[in-house]
Design an enzyme around this catalytic site. Structure first.
Site, PDB file in Angstrom:
ATOM      1  N   HIS A 114       0.875  -1.198   0.000  1.00  0.00           N
ATOM      2  CA  HIS A 114       0.000   0.000   0.000  1.00  0.00           C
ATOM      3  C   HIS A 114       0.901   1.234   0.000  1.00  0.00           C
ATOM      4  O   HIS A 114       1.511   1.569   1.011  1.00  0.00           O
ATOM      5  CB  HIS A 114      -0.898   0.013   1.236  1.00  0.00           C
ATOM      6  CG  HIS A 114      -1.814   1.201   1.302  1.00  0.00           C
ATOM      7  ND1 HIS A 114      -3.142   1.092   1.650  1.00  0.00           N
ATOM      8  CD2 HIS A 114      -1.616   2.519   1.076  1.00  0.00           C
ATOM      9  CE1 HIS A 114      -3.700   2.287   1.620  1.00  0.00           C
ATOM     10  NE2 HIS A 114      -2.781   3.177   1.289  1.00  0.00           N
ATOM     11  N   HIS A 143      -4.396  -0.938   5.996  1.00  0.00           N
ATOM     12  CA  HIS A 143      -3.984  -0.127   7.149  1.00  0.00           C
ATOM     13  C   HIS A 143      -4.934  -0.265   8.339  1.00  0.00           C
ATOM     14  O   HIS A 143      -5.550   0.690   8.766  1.00  0.00           O
ATOM     15  CB  HIS A 143      -3.788   1.351   6.777  1.00  0.00           C
ATOM     16  CG  HIS A 143      -4.835   1.971   5.893  1.00  0.00           C
ATOM     17  ND1 HIS A 143      -6.187   1.856   6.121  1.00  0.00           N
ATOM     18  CD2 HIS A 143      -4.717   2.726   4.785  1.00  0.00           C
ATOM     19  CE1 HIS A 143      -6.833   2.525   5.189  1.00  0.00           C
ATOM     20  NE2 HIS A 143      -5.983   3.055   4.356  1.00  0.00           N
ATOM     21  N   HIS A 185     -10.326   0.767   2.023  1.00  0.00           N
ATOM     22  CA  HIS A 185     -10.103   1.770   3.074  1.00  0.00           C
ATOM     23  C   HIS A 185     -11.277   1.586   4.039  1.00  0.00           C
ATOM     24  O   HIS A 185     -12.392   2.013   3.756  1.00  0.00           O
ATOM     25  CB  HIS A 185     -10.070   3.186   2.488  1.00  0.00           C
ATOM     26  CG  HIS A 185      -9.794   4.223   3.538  1.00  0.00           C
ATOM     27  ND1 HIS A 185      -8.615   4.927   3.604  1.00  0.00           N
ATOM     28  CD2 HIS A 185     -10.527   4.640   4.598  1.00  0.00           C
ATOM     29  CE1 HIS A 185      -8.644   5.744   4.649  1.00  0.00           C
ATOM     30  NE2 HIS A 185      -9.793   5.591   5.266  1.00  0.00           N
ATOM     31  N   ASP A 230       1.601   2.663   3.509  1.00  0.00           N
ATOM     32  CA  ASP A 230       0.758   3.846   3.339  1.00  0.00           C
ATOM     33  C   ASP A 230       1.600   5.119   3.384  1.00  0.00           C
ATOM     34  O   ASP A 230       1.122   6.167   3.824  1.00  0.00           O
ATOM     35  CB  ASP A 230      -0.364   3.893   4.387  1.00  0.00           C
ATOM     36  CG  ASP A 230      -1.525   4.785   3.942  1.00  0.00           C
ATOM     37  OD1 ASP A 230      -1.540   5.247   2.781  1.00  0.00           O
ATOM     38  OD2 ASP A 230      -2.417   5.030   4.780  1.00  0.00           O
ATOM     39  N   LYS A 253      -9.392  -0.487  -5.636  1.00  0.00           N
ATOM     40  CA  LYS A 253      -9.392   0.185  -4.333  1.00  0.00           C
ATOM     41  C   LYS A 253     -10.749   0.802  -4.031  1.00  0.00           C
ATOM     42  O   LYS A 253     -11.264   1.601  -4.818  1.00  0.00           O
ATOM     43  CB  LYS A 253      -8.320   1.284  -4.351  1.00  0.00           C
ATOM     44  CG  LYS A 253      -8.302   2.168  -3.123  1.00  0.00           C
ATOM     45  CD  LYS A 253      -7.825   1.425  -1.874  1.00  0.00           C
ATOM     46  CE  LYS A 253      -7.936   2.304  -0.641  1.00  0.00           C
ATOM     47  NZ  LYS A 253      -6.664   2.596  -0.027  1.00  0.00           N
TER      48      LYS A 253
HETATM   49  O1  DOR Z   1      -3.234   9.329   5.639  1.00  0.00           O
HETATM   50  C1  DOR Z   1      -3.605   9.033   4.525  1.00  0.00           C
HETATM   51  N1  DOR Z   1      -3.120   9.651   3.428  1.00  0.00           N
HETATM   52  N2  DOR Z   1      -4.522   8.072   4.398  1.00  0.00           N
HETATM   53  C2  DOR Z   1      -5.086   7.791   3.212  1.00  0.00           C
HETATM   54  O2  DOR Z   1      -5.931   6.936   3.178  1.00  0.00           O
HETATM   55  C3  DOR Z   1      -4.718   8.556   2.009  1.00  0.00           C
HETATM   56  C4  DOR Z   1      -3.393   9.149   2.129  1.00  0.00           C
HETATM   57  C5  DOR Z   1      -3.095  10.197   1.073  1.00  0.00           C
HETATM   58  O3  DOR Z   1      -3.346   9.944  -0.103  1.00  0.00           O
HETATM   59  O4  DOR Z   1      -2.567  11.233   1.428  1.00  0.00           O
HETATM   60 ZN    ZN Z   2      -3.274   5.142   1.665  1.00  0.00          ZN
END
Ligand code: DOR
Ligand code: ZN
Length: 346
Positions: free
Chosen positions: A13, A174, A136, A247, A99
């Protein structure tokens, strides 16, 4: 000096963004990781196989010479998604997963899914074809407290989807709570969970107890300590259902240090050093390879990487930069708040 050698890891991820940001952040992933599941939440979002192929080409073009890295592309699920395009993209090898962003859950999720039942016909085709759904896992109902969004998602969305489509392969991405851990552990086969590096290290006190720390603000939001401990136990347990999805999500500092700051932690630079530290603390260095390099490919039906990386524990702390420079400004690097000694040497 201690050292460990593990198969080259993959990141299940990752946010690579586009343009200058892509060029700046990609090498930090590609120098260590062999593959990554690349998130589709660009503007405009990656909606079709054609867009995924073009984005993959931009990523490959941005790779430094000599880096051996394969981006695994995802499609952003919308209520008007074309199931045939998803399935043919999957069969051609261009698309690895789809996703699901509940609309409004996080960065660039406004085109995501509002009513889950509208995408049930797409899930049906994905289940038949064996396409993985990356989720998500948070509800966006304003009545639900932000710290409860994951637990409520499991009850209201994930479990009904799983029951209705028992063959659909799902990654609960996550996970941040003991509820998520328990769900993944007890679900039937075909369900896995990724865990980020930062959720193994920080709890909500890190974000809120000593001033408001925007660089620890991410989605799903960091939770209380008992949840962090449950995540550490899951990640280091050797259970094959849990694997790494960093992430890592870079934003310009100006966008995070603002009256309405963006969610995202940029960790790809020091992720492996952080993970080795965590696994060592849990007396589980022997489980790091499973979490970072073996369990993910096994779930996706891909071979584990043949190459290896070697990490050594140095006596002196490693100096990581506090931030990296992009053409548009700095991006702060995840600060685990302890010195890092594990270094990737080859
Ligand atoms: O903290 C995050 N940032 N969580 C997400 O699900 C998306 C990501 C982003 O694209 O900045
Ligand atoms: Zn993410």
């Amino acid at each position: 000096m201690q050292e460990i050698t593990i198969r080259r890891p993959d990141d299940w991820h990752l946010h690579l963004r586009d343009g200058d940001m892509l060029e700046t952040v990609l090498p930090y992933t590609s120098r260590h990781f062999a593959r990554a599941i690349v998130m589709p939440n660009l503007v405009p979002h990656i909606a079709t196989t054609k867009m995924a192929a073009e984005y993959r080409e931009r990523i490959e073009k941005a790779l430094p010479a000599g880096h051996n890295f394969t981006p695994l592309m995802t499609l952003y699920l919308t209520e008007d998604a074309d199931a045939e395009d998803i399935v043919s993209g999957f069969h051609s090898g261009e698309v690895t997963a789809v996703k699901l962003y509940p609309a409004g859950a996080t960065t660039n999720s406004h085109s995501g899914v509002r009513n889950i039942e509208t995408v049930y016909p797409v899930f049906e085709r994905m289940a038949e074809a064996g396409v993985t759904l990356c989720v998500h896992g948070e509800v966006t109902d304003p009545e639900v407290d932000i710290f409860d969004r994951e637990a409520v998602f499991i009850e209201r969305v994930l479990e009904p989807v799983r029951r209705r489509f028992p063959d659909l392969r799902i990654v609960m991405e996550h996970i941040t709570t003991s509820d998520g851990v328990d769900y993944v552990k007890s679900a039937p086969d075909g369900i896995s969970g990724t865990i980020t590096t930062h959720h193994l290290i920080i709890n909500r006190n890190a974000m809120l107890a000593h001033g408001m720390r925007p660089h620890y603000y991410c989605m799903p939001i960091v939770k209380r300590e008992s949840h962090r401990l449950a995540l550490r136990k899951a990640a280091t347990s050797g259970n094959r259902r849990f694997f790494l999805g960093t992430d890592s999500a870079p934003h310009l500092d100006a966008d995070k240090e603002s009256a309405c700051g963006c969610a995202g932690v940029f960790s790809s630079i020091n992720t492996l050093s952080c993970l080795a530290h965590v696994f060592e603390e849990e007396n589980a260095l022997d489980k790091l390879e499973g979490f970072a390099s073996l369990n993910g490919p096994a779930f996706y039906g891909l071979p584990a990487n043949e190459q290896t990386i070697r990490m050594v524990r140095r006596d002196d702390a490693i100096e990581f930069p506090g931030s990296i420079e992009t053409k548009s400004g700095p991006v702060t690097v995840f600060d685990p708040m302890f010195p890092l000694h594990w270094d990737v040497v080859a």
